[in-house]
Design a protein around this motif. Structure first.
Motif, PDB file in Angstrom:
ATOM      1  N   MET A 184       0.814  -1.211   0.000  1.00 15.35           N
ATOM      2  CA  MET A 184       0.000   0.000   0.000  1.00 15.35           C
ATOM      3  C   MET A 184       0.850   1.265   0.000  1.00 15.35           C
ATOM      4  N   GLU A 185       2.025   1.254   0.647  1.00 14.08           N
ATOM      5  CA  GLU A 185       2.827   2.461   0.696  1.00 14.08           C
ATOM      6  C   GLU A 185       3.351   2.862  -0.677  1.00 14.08           C
ATOM      7  N   LEU A 186       3.417   1.926  -1.612  1.00 16.94           N
ATOM      8  CA  LEU A 186       3.829   2.237  -2.980  1.00 16.94           C
ATOM      9  C   LEU A 186       2.643   2.386  -3.921  1.00 16.94           C
ATOM     10  N   ILE A 187       1.573   1.656  -3.651  1.00 25.34           N
ATOM     11  CA  ILE A 187       0.405   1.698  -4.530  1.00 25.34           C
ATOM     12  C   ILE A 187      -0.387   2.991  -4.339  1.00 25.34           C
ATOM     13  N   LEU A 188      -0.548   3.440  -3.099  1.00 25.84           N
ATOM     14  CA  LEU A 188      -1.389   4.613  -2.842  1.00 25.84           C
ATOM     15  C   LEU A 188      -0.872   5.888  -3.524  1.00 25.84           C
ATOM     16  N   PRO A 189       0.439   6.213  -3.453  1.00 28.76           N
ATOM     17  CA  PRO A 189       0.878   7.422  -4.182  1.00 28.76           C
ATOM     18  C   PRO A 189       0.636   7.334  -5.686  1.00 28.76           C
ATOM     19  N   LEU A 190       0.929   6.182  -6.284  1.00 26.44           N
ATOM     20  CA  LEU A 190       0.701   6.026  -7.719  1.00 26.44           C
ATOM     21  C   LEU A 190      -0.781   6.087  -8.045  1.00 26.44           C
ATOM     22  N   SER A 191      -1.614   5.455  -7.219  1.00 23.54           N
ATOM     23  CA  SER A 191      -3.058   5.454  -7.469  1.00 23.54           C
ATOM     24  C   SER A 191      -3.629   6.857  -7.352  1.00 23.54           C
ATOM     25  N   PHE A 192      -3.156   7.614  -6.364  1.00 23.74           N
ATOM     26  CA  PHE A 192      -3.645   8.990  -6.210  1.00 23.74           C
ATOM     27  C   PHE A 192      -3.211   9.854  -7.390  1.00 23.74           C
ATOM     28  N   PHE A 193      -1.991   9.666  -7.830  1.00 20.08           N
ATOM     29  CA  PHE A 193      -1.471  10.396  -8.995  1.00 20.08           C
ATOM     30  C   PHE A 193      -2.317  10.112 -10.236  1.00 20.08           C
ATOM     31  N   LEU A 194      -2.568   8.832 -10.492  1.00 24.17           N
ATOM     32  CA  LEU A 194      -3.384   8.465 -11.650  1.00 24.17           C
ATOM     33  C   LEU A 194      -4.845   8.855 -11.448  1.00 24.17           C
ATOM     34  N   GLY A 195      -5.315   8.824 -10.186  1.00 24.86           N
ATOM     35  CA  GLY A 195      -6.690   9.228  -9.915  1.00 24.86           C
ATOM     36  C   GLY A 195      -6.944  10.670 -10.283  1.00 24.86           C
ATOM     37  N   ILE A 196      -5.994  11.551  -9.957  1.00 19.98           N
ATOM     38  CA  ILE A 196      -6.134  12.963 -10.334  1.00 19.98           C
ATOM     39  C   ILE A 196      -6.094  13.122 -11.852  1.00 19.98           C
ATOM     40  N   LEU A 197      -5.159  12.442 -12.501  1.00 19.23           N
ATOM     41  CA  LEU A 197      -5.040  12.547 -13.954  1.00 19.23           C
ATOM     42  C   LEU A 197      -6.331  12.115 -14.648  1.00 19.23           C
ATOM     43  N   LEU A 198      -6.879  10.979 -14.234  1.00 15.19           N
ATOM     44  CA  LEU A 198      -8.061  10.447 -14.913  1.00 15.19           C
ATOM     45  C   LEU A 198      -9.319  11.230 -14.558  1.00 15.19           C
ATOM     46  N   ALA A 199      -9.455  11.590 -13.269  1.00 14.56           N
ATOM     47  CA  ALA A 199     -10.665  12.298 -12.847  1.00 14.56           C
ATOM     48  C   ALA A 199     -10.724  13.701 -13.460  1.00 14.56           C
ATOM     49  N   TYR A 200      -9.646  14.448 -13.339  1.00 13.94           N
ATOM     50  CA  TYR A 200      -9.639  15.792 -13.905  1.00 13.94           C
ATOM     51  C   TYR A 200      -9.628  15.753 -15.433  1.00 13.94           C
ATOM     52  N   GLY A 201      -8.974  14.720 -15.997  1.00 16.29           N
ATOM     53  CA  GLY A 201      -9.017  14.577 -17.452  1.00 16.29           C
ATOM     54  C   GLY A 201     -10.436  14.392 -17.959  1.00 16.29           C
ATOM     55  N   GLN A 202     -11.249  13.625 -17.198  1.00 20.30           N
ATOM     56  CA  GLN A 202     -12.648  13.441 -17.593  1.00 20.30           C
ATOM     57  C   GLN A 202     -13.428  14.754 -17.476  1.00 20.30           C
ATOM     58  N   LEU A 203     -13.070  15.573 -16.470  1.00 19.51           N
ATOM     59  CA  LEU A 203     -13.729  16.876 -16.339  1.00 19.51           C
ATOM     60  C   LEU A 203     -13.417  17.776 -17.526  1.00 19.51           C
ATOM     61  N   TYR A 204     -12.177  17.714 -18.002  1.00 17.01           N
ATOM     62  CA  TYR A 204     -11.828  18.473 -19.210  1.00 17.01           C
ATOM     63  C   TYR A 204     -12.582  17.951 -20.417  1.00 17.01           C
ATOM     64  N   MET A 205     -12.707  16.628 -20.518  1.00 19.45           N
ATOM     65  CA  MET A 205     -13.407  16.027 -21.660  1.00 19.45           C
ATOM     66  C   MET A 205     -14.872  16.442 -21.686  1.00 19.45           C
ATOM     67  N   ASN A 206     -15.493  16.548 -20.513  1.00 14.68           N
ATOM     68  CA  ASN A 206     -16.919  16.908 -20.437  1.00 14.68           C
ATOM     69  C   ASN A 206     -17.150  18.409 -20.357  1.00 14.68           C
ATOM     70  N   SER A 207     -16.053  19.180 -20.507  1.00 15.53           N
ATOM     71  CA  SER A 207     -16.128  20.662 -20.460  1.00 15.53           C
ATOM     72  C   SER A 207     -16.606  21.174 -19.103  1.00 15.53           C
ATOM     73  N   GLU A 208     -16.514  20.350 -18.067  1.00 17.45           N
ATOM     74  CA  GLU A 208     -16.915  20.810 -16.738  1.00 17.45           C
ATOM     75  C   GLU A 208     -15.922  21.825 -16.190  1.00 17.45           C
ATOM     76  N   ILE A 209     -14.654  21.690 -16.553  1.00 17.39           N
ATOM     77  CA  ILE A 209     -13.665  22.676 -16.128  1.00 17.39           C
ATOM     78  C   ILE A 209     -14.003  24.050 -16.711  1.00 17.39           C
ATOM     79  N   THR A 210     -14.535  24.052 -17.917  1.00 19.42           N
ATOM     80  CA  THR A 210     -14.928  25.322 -18.543  1.00 19.42           C
ATOM     81  C   THR A 210     -15.985  26.028 -17.706  1.00 19.42           C
TER      82      THR A 210
END
Length: 359
Positions: free
Chosen positions: A60-86
């Motif tokens: 978990m000490e190695l998985i959690l930082p990577l998962s959080f990093f990818l979680g931000i990339l994918l979650a915010y990337g989806q917000l950009y795709m749906n124009s919610e950031i706009t």
């Protein structure tokens, strides 16, 4: 507040999904390895669950930082795709404010990572090694499989045909003891018995394999002569239980012990453990500007470069830890230049994102 809960939920849900997949893959691989050892008779099947639980904090000490990093990339990337950031930009949301929103779930993840790296992982590693060391230091009938030749260390190989109904007594036992290299005794001994069982001395803690109604042959390789001994009861000493205090590797040492230790290897291990929670915040700073994608590109456009960036970060940290342990890098400098480098990179990316706007 509603926007904060929405963003936090999206990040944490995505992080949980990624962490679950990674944990399943890594733990599955380790379980297969342990299951293979159990099938070969090296460890009993009954301790597999305990071993996996002890390994969980280290994963978990190695998985959690990577998962959080990818979680931000994918979650915010989806917000950009749906124009919610706009829409958020139209409501006054800036990159700095979005970063402040991101840092609260980052704090929760950093606490979990710190709990694992500073306390649970060394304790779990110590428990794992203690259990495996105990299995290596003794012959336990629970790991024997009928109808197979199995190695128990110390040059011993055993074979049994079956167990009794209660599982405590072995039937038709064959034990081969190979002479150690450089030993004065050059005989190989083969012992056959009708039955046998294991017992432990309460006074000394020594373990013995008690064989009944059999024969023992002493054979010297290259010679035709052999010694033969018949017995009604014969006892083989298997060894003493080992103390957990013998496991003094820095990997198993407590964080407090590492802090008080002046050895460079101990300081390197201490800085590695302390640096993992800090790594979560730096990854959050890196992930936010990297998540900004063009809707035509798709939210996975920057995923591969981001993963390479994470691998570079982790590799440089490990290289710095090795350099400190070997004395090539002063303890006073430590791993902190690596963290500062990626902190500066994250600040630069965030500044460029603010300059270009969040369109």
């Amino acid at each position: 507040m509603i926007l904060f809960r929405y963003l936090t939920r999206e990040v944490l849900l995505t992080m949980s999904a990624v962490a679950g997949i990674l944990l399943l893959v890594i733990m599955g691989s380790r379980f297969i390895r342990y299951f293979s050892d159990a099938a070969e008779g090296d460890i009993p099947v009954t301790i597999l669950g305990s071993l996996m639980v002890f390994h969980l904090p280290g994963f978990m000490e190695l998985i959690l930082p990577l998962s959080f990093f990818l979680g931000i990339l994918l979650a915010y990337g989806q917000l950009y795709m749906n124009s919610e950031i706009t829409v958020m930009v139209a409501c006054g949301m800036s990159p700095t404010r979005l970063l402040r929103v991101t840092l609260l779930p980052a704090s929760v993840v950093a606490v979990l990572v710190g709990l694992c790296s500073l306390w649970l992982t060394p304790a779990g590693a110590l428990q794992t090694e203690a259990v495996l060391e105990e299995q290596r230091s003794r012959l336990d009938v629970s790991v024997l499989a009928p109808g197979r030749f199995q190695d128990f260390g110390g040059g011993r190989t055993a074979y049994i045909s079956s167990f009794s109904s209660d599982g405590t007594e072995m039937q038709e036992v064959l034990v081969h003891e190979q002479a150690a290299s450089g030993a004065d005794v050059t005989h190989d001994y083969v012992t056959r018995a009708g039955s046998g069982y294991q017992e432990t001395s309460m006074e000394t803690g020594s373990r013995f394999l008690v064989l009944k109604d059999g024969e023992r042959y002493g054979i010297t390789p290259g010679k035709q002569a052999a010694e033969r001994l018949t017995f009604e009861r014969y006892t083989l000493r298997l060894g003493l239980s080992r103390n957990r205090q013998e496991l003094d590797s820095l990997e198993y040492a407590s964080t407090n012990a590492l802090w008080n230790d002046t050895d460079p290897r101990a300081k390197a291990q201490f800085q590695w453990r302390v640096g993992l929670p800090l790594m979560v915040f730096i990854l959050a700073l890196l992930a936010q500007p990297l998540s900004r994608v063009n809707p035509r590109q798709g939210r996975f456009a920057k995923l591969l470069p981001a993963v390479f960036l994470y691998v570079a970060y982790l590799s440089l940290l490990l290289a710095a830890v090795d350099a400190i342990g070997s004395g090539a890098l002063p303890v006073a400098i430590g791993v902190w230049p690596v963290h500062i480098l990626f902190l500066g990179l994250g600040g630069l990316l965030l500044w460029r994102s603010q300059r270009k706007g969040m369109r």
